[in-house]
Write a protein that holds these residues in place. Structure first.
Motif: not given
Length: 188
Positions: A168-174
């Motif tokens: 999704p939007a602004a997804w960061e690893e983890g």
């Protein structure tokens, strides 16, 4: 433009890379790896060195992720070397620079400015199958952000490794991902 999902076509470009002799790069060199084609208008300009320096600061991180970066402008490989040898900022950069004076890559990626002979400020992320997964094009006066590019590449790599999942939007690893399904329609 219909470029997302298209495959990089055959090309040959002469490259300059710090500490190496000039060498040719072709579509064969990107097979089986993630690649970034980082187009910029011209050597010896203003926003370009700030973007290239920013990319250079992420180069080792991208290399650790299995990603090769190619700086591309319509200048020659000779100009790339001269710029590297005379600019403090550019002199620190370790990734290869491709000369595209015949406009092969700029035309193939659809970023050549008509009647000007310069490439737009554009970034393309190519997967190991040679398929373009991400593109970003900005106007002349707006520089790009290597941190955001790195985030997007991590997301593309995650999606490739995890079929049926999306970031999704602004997804960061983890972070949490989504598994698209009929059950999610209207609930996000």
């Amino acid at each position: 433009m219909g470029i997302i999902g298209s495959t990089v076509q055959p090309f040959t470009a002469t490259a300059f890379q710090a500490g190496k002799d000039f060498f040719d790069v072709t579509e064969k060199d990107i097979e089986g790896k993630w690649s970034v084609f980082f187009f910029y208008p011209a050597d010896w300009t203003f926003v370009c060195p700030t973007e290239l320096e920013d990319m250079g600061e992420k180069y080792s991180v991208l290399q650790d992720m299995g990603v090769e970066v190619y700086g591309v402008s319509t200048d020659t490989h000779f100009s790339h070397k001269a710029w590297h040898d005379s600019s403090e900022k550019i002199g620190k950069l370790q990734f290869p620079f491709l000369g595209d004076q015949m406009h092969t890559l700029s035309n193939q990626f659809g970023v050549l400015r008509e009647g000007v002979g310069l490439a737009d400020r554009a970034t393309f992320v190519v997967d190991p199958d040679g398929v373009i997964q991400i593109m970003e094009i900005t106007c002349e006066g707006v520089g790009r952000n290597a941190n955001e590019l790195t985030r997007k590449i991590k997301a593309a790599q995650y999606v490739r490794a995890n079929p049926g999942q999306v970031c999704p939007a602004a997804w960061e690893e983890g972070s949490d991902t989504l598994a698209p399904s009929l059950d999610l329609v209207g609930k996000i």
